[in-house]
Design a protein around this motif. Structure first.
Motif, mmCIF file in Angstrom:
data_model
loop_
_atom_site.group_PDB
_atom_site.id
_atom_site.type_symbol
_atom_site.label_atom_id
_atom_site.label_comp_id
_atom_site.label_asym_id
_atom_site.label_seq_id
_atom_site.Cartn_x
_atom_site.Cartn_y
_atom_site.Cartn_z
ATOM 1 N N SER B 281 -99.372 64.806 -93.838
ATOM 2 C CA SER B 281 -100.358 65.013 -94.961
ATOM 3 C C SER B 281 -101.327 63.777 -94.993
ATOM 4 C CB SER B 281 -99.817 65.681 -95.954
ATOM 5 O OG SER B 281 -98.968 64.816 -96.652
ATOM 6 N N LEU B 282 -101.026 62.771 -94.504
ATOM 7 C CA LEU B 282 -101.598 61.604 -95.126
ATOM 8 C C LEU B 282 -102.773 61.260 -93.971
ATOM 9 C CD1 LEU B 282 -99.644 59.176 -96.641
ATOM 10 C CD2 LEU B 282 -101.240 60.521 -97.667
ATOM 11 N N ASN B 283 -102.600 62.029 -92.691
ATOM 12 C CA ASN B 283 -103.697 61.787 -91.595
ATOM 13 C C ASN B 283 -105.153 61.853 -92.092
ATOM 14 O OD1 ASN B 283 -105.054 62.227 -89.353
ATOM 15 N ND2 ASN B 283 -103.236 62.932 -88.259
ATOM 16 N N GLU B 284 -106.123 60.917 -91.733
ATOM 17 C CA GLU B 284 -107.409 61.056 -92.281
ATOM 18 C C GLU B 284 -108.148 62.013 -91.604
ATOM 19 O OE1 GLU B 284 -107.499 57.950 -90.265
ATOM 20 O OE2 GLU B 284 -107.300 56.260 -91.367
ATOM 21 N N VAL B 285 -107.646 62.516 -90.529
ATOM 22 C CA VAL B 285 -108.420 63.557 -89.880
ATOM 23 C C VAL B 285 -108.231 64.926 -90.445
ATOM 24 C CG1 VAL B 285 -109.167 64.606 -87.581
ATOM 25 C CG2 VAL B 285 -108.060 62.168 -87.694
ATOM 26 N N ILE B 286 -107.219 65.247 -90.856
ATOM 27 C CA ILE B 286 -106.851 66.447 -91.339
ATOM 28 C C ILE B 286 -107.288 66.591 -92.647
ATOM 29 C CG2 ILE B 286 -104.901 67.082 -89.742
ATOM 30 C CD1 ILE B 286 -102.907 66.780 -91.816
ATOM 31 N N ILE B 287 -107.206 65.447 -93.454
ATOM 32 C CA ILE B 287 -107.813 65.407 -94.851
ATOM 33 C C ILE B 287 -109.436 65.730 -94.890
ATOM 34 C CG2 ILE B 287 -108.419 64.090 -96.872
ATOM 35 C CD1 ILE B 287 -105.532 62.676 -96.374
ATOM 36 N N TYR B 288 -109.969 64.962 -93.775
ATOM 37 C CA TYR B 288 -111.250 65.226 -93.576
ATOM 38 C C TYR B 288 -111.615 66.691 -93.370
ATOM 39 C CZ TYR B 288 -116.098 64.277 -91.896
ATOM 40 O OH TYR B 288 -117.444 64.314 -91.848
ATOM 41 N N ILE B 289 -110.725 67.085 -92.589
ATOM 42 C CA ILE B 289 -111.054 68.498 -91.955
ATOM 43 C C ILE B 289 -110.934 69.525 -93.409
ATOM 44 C CG2 ILE B 289 -110.238 70.518 -90.665
ATOM 45 C CD1 ILE B 289 -109.541 68.532 -88.440
ATOM 46 N N ARG B 290 -110.048 69.457 -94.014
ATOM 47 C CA ARG B 290 -109.684 70.191 -95.186
ATOM 48 C C ARG B 290 -110.950 70.184 -96.156
ATOM 49 N NH1 ARG B 290 -104.295 69.857 -98.941
ATOM 50 N NH2 ARG B 290 -105.344 67.795 -99.512
#
Lengths: 329, 339
Positions: B281-290
């Motif tokens: 959950s700290l991965n920047e890519v998936i945070i960006y996507i969310r």
């Protein structure tokens, strides 16, 4: 331990030859003591194994130790450079702040509930599914197995958005059902792993047991409940524990599906508290410094239930991989 | 556990069995559907023989019915729906959803117009390419250390598995913030500075990040250690003894016996590493996507749901590509050593 014994006897032969003043033999003995017959059983090798294990173990535990010691520090301890590891006084203040702010007993109960019920549903469903895959032949079984394993690789980001829409349409957002429904249909977090664990576990049970039950007139469901389930209790415990821990720690999807509701997992609640608290004080103020310790105290409170659980059930965790049958029986 | 199950089945036997069996009897013996021991008849016309094989398939499918339903609802449908949406500009009007077909416009926007996405993705991919081998190598080293004749094997396994239990996003984020995920004295090693000053920033920054977060990388190795350890324990000791008699050194035994035997498990460990790092959950890519999906970060080109679906597909393809390359590299090596 065999290795230690061998080293001891070798050491004794050195002494024996030393007493007998047989220096030439002693030289060979010493070499054998340090390097062994084939290096891997000598003292040097043994010491370096332990040295490596201890240093790697230290690296692994370092963040934990850091969290525990720093969470007890007072403001002056944090600022004081001479205090590195051991706080000058055991300061419970940090814990008190967090405990009260997030209403720990209530938050804890909620977290258990939020992780426990989906984990329980996931355990029940993956048990049934794993049994079906392990014991019965049906058309397209291979394909379905491959598809099941594929679900592990597809990241939740792909399915997240349509699922989010679906939940929004049926009013499941902000309720625990958003996690229970996928879990009960075998699609919870890492559902594929759990199905695989049951799959390989049920395949290891001798089929003759079930066949004899069938001859005595038991139907498939009865065979499953009375023969397979009691034998699979270790697998049930493993799956439940893993599922529980993963649901407990999950923050990405729960942050999305539980947005704006009162329900929250414990890690999210602590995070929210920290964010609220930090925004109250300006950068560099003493209260902000104290915050560091309070944040760590919050984290300790988050992981404490897991640590206790792990302490009592570690056997199941560390043996789990052997049970998945990944190594191919 | 056993007691509860017995109680449940006792209750079923006592109260539910008779009415249920009567109901089932009604349902299976009528004009529409007639079930006998050897065959099923629909409407008195269509007759299907019940063979053992057919009965087994029906029961088996019954057991996995839950999964099939779940797969259709929570895996197959969302995957295709998000693929479909990734070609559209999506606007939400309350509950209704408006689609405007843009072809590959979203994909083009992701690569050409989005100011952040490509950079985040490349950074992430580079980090993954560095982290995965490091994780696997460390996992293998630790697994081999534990597999030696050491005392307190259980304790070591417990220590190295501990991070799997406690590593949730916020806890790790906090540790990272306070600098507890880097080795305390790592700033003193001049060779890192050497690397950073001597190669371009493009390569140096992931390396620097790797060393800064080395503990985190190690913490991700918990499950992999167990996977590899299980593999190491399965290798027959006699093979080592035989090789020793033929004069092989431990070093040779490692390359010729240990590594080839656990190659398949290394592939499994690689897949697990990539997947677990990608969904962390700290991965920047998936945070960006969310954030794009929820409209929290709004670049000028924002197309909300459709665009976030595009990004997740690009992300998934990148991830699959990395898995493919790593696993491919590992299996090719195996073939070479065998010939």
């Amino acid at each position: 331990m065999m290795g230690q014994q061998k080293l001891r006897t070798r050491f004794k032969t050195i002494l024996k030859h030393y007493r007998a003043k047989d220096y030439h033999a002693m030289k060979t003995d010493i070499r054998r003591f340090f390097f062994g017959m084939r290096f891997t059983d000598g003292l040097i090798f043994k010491t370096s194994i332990y040295a490596l294990l201890i240093s790697l173990g230290y690296i692994y535990l370092y963040p934990m130790l850091y969290m525990i010691t720093n969470s007890f520090m007072t403001m002056s301890d944090i600022i004081d450079v001479s205090v590195r590891w051991i706080p000058s006084t055991l300061n419970w203040e940090n814990y008190r702040i967090v405990w009260q702010a997030i209403d720990y007993p209530r938050a804890f109960r909620e977290a258990i509930y939020l992780a426990g019920i989906p984990a329980l549903s996931a355990t029940v469903s993956s048990g049934l599914i794993g049994y079906g895959f392990a014991r019965y032949n049906f058309p397209l079984k291979k394909l379905l197995l491959v598809l099941m394993i594929m679900t592990f690789i597809v990241p939740p980001q792909i399915t997240m958005m349509p699922t989010f829409r679906m939940y929004a349409n049926y009013g499941l957002l902000g309720s625990m059902r958003a996690f229970v429904y996928p879990a009960i249909l075998g699609q919870g977090f890492n559902g594929a792993i759990f199905i695989l664990i049951f799959y390989s576990f049920f395949r290891m049970i001798p089929k003759s047991l079930e066949e004899s039950a069938q001859l005595d007139g038991a139907g498939p469901l009865k065979v499953f409940l009375k023969i397979a389930v009691p034998l699979a209790i270790p697998a049930i415990i493993i799956v439940f524990l893993f599922s529980f821990v993963w649901y407990y720690n999950e923050t990405y999807l729960s942050g999305l599906f539980l947005r704006g509701s009162n329900m929250m997992t414990l890690p999210l609640r602590v995070e929210q508290f920290i964010n609220n608290y930090t925004s109250l004080y300006p950068e560099g103020s003493p209260a902000r410094e104290l915050m560091q310790a309070a944040k760590l105290a919050g984290n300790i409170l988050t992981i404490l239930p897991l640590l206790i659980l792990y302490f009592f059930t570690q056997r199941y965790f560390v043996e789990s991989i052997d049970r998945t049958g990944i190594t191919g029986e | 556990m056993k007691g509860i199950l017995e109680k449940i089945s006792a209750i079923i036997d006592r109260y539910l069995a008779t009415p249920l069996s009567r109901l089932i009897d009604k349902a299976t013996h009528n004009k529409m559907l007639m079930v006998s021991h050897t065959d099923i008849t629909f409407f008195g016309k269509v007759k299907i023989r019940i063979t053992n094989k057919r009965r087994e398939s029906v029961i088996g499918l019954g057991f996995i019915l839950l999964w099939i339903v779940g797969y259709l609802i929570f895996a197959l449908y969302p995957v295709f729906y998000s693929l479909y949406l990734s070609f559209f500009k999506v606007r939400l009007d309350g509950a209704s959803i408006q689609l405007a077909y843009v072809g590959i416009g979203n994909y083009r926007a992701a690569f050409l117009q989005d100011p952040y996405f490509v950079e985040i993705l490349i950074n992430y991919v580079l980090r993954l390419v560095l982290n995965v081998p490091v994780t696997i190598v460390f996992a293998l080293i630790i697994a081999m250390l534990i597999n030696q004749d050491v005392k307190a094997k259980g304790m070591w396994r417990t220590i190295f598995f501990l991070p799997v239990i406690i590593s949730s996003g916020p806890v790790i984020a906090e540790l990272m913030n306070q600098g507890a995920t880097t080795l305390p004295s790592i700033d003193n090693y001049t060779f890192i500075d050497l690397i950073i000053t001597n190669v371009g920033a493009f390569i140096a920054s992931p390396i620097e990040a790797l060393f800064a977060q080395i503990l985190l990388v190690l913490w991700f190795a918990g499950i992999q250690i167990l996977i590899l350890l299980a593999g190491l324990q399965k290798i027959d000791k006699e093979i080592y003894e035989a090789s020793m008699i033929d004069g092989a050194s431990p070093w040779e035994a490692f390359w010729k016996i240990t590594l080839p035997s656990i190659m398949p498990l290394i592939s499994v460990a690689i897949i697990y590493t990539v997947v677990s790092m990608s969904v962390f959950s700290l991965n920047e890519v998936i945070i960006y996507i969310r954030n794009i999906m929820l409209g929290e970060s709004t670049p000028a080109l924002t197309t909300g749901y459709g665009y976030s679906a595009t990004l997740s597909w690009i992300y998934f393809l990148a991830m699959a590509l990395i898995i493919g390359i790593f696993v491919g590299a590992v299996t090719i090596r195996k073939k070479v050593t065998r010939t």
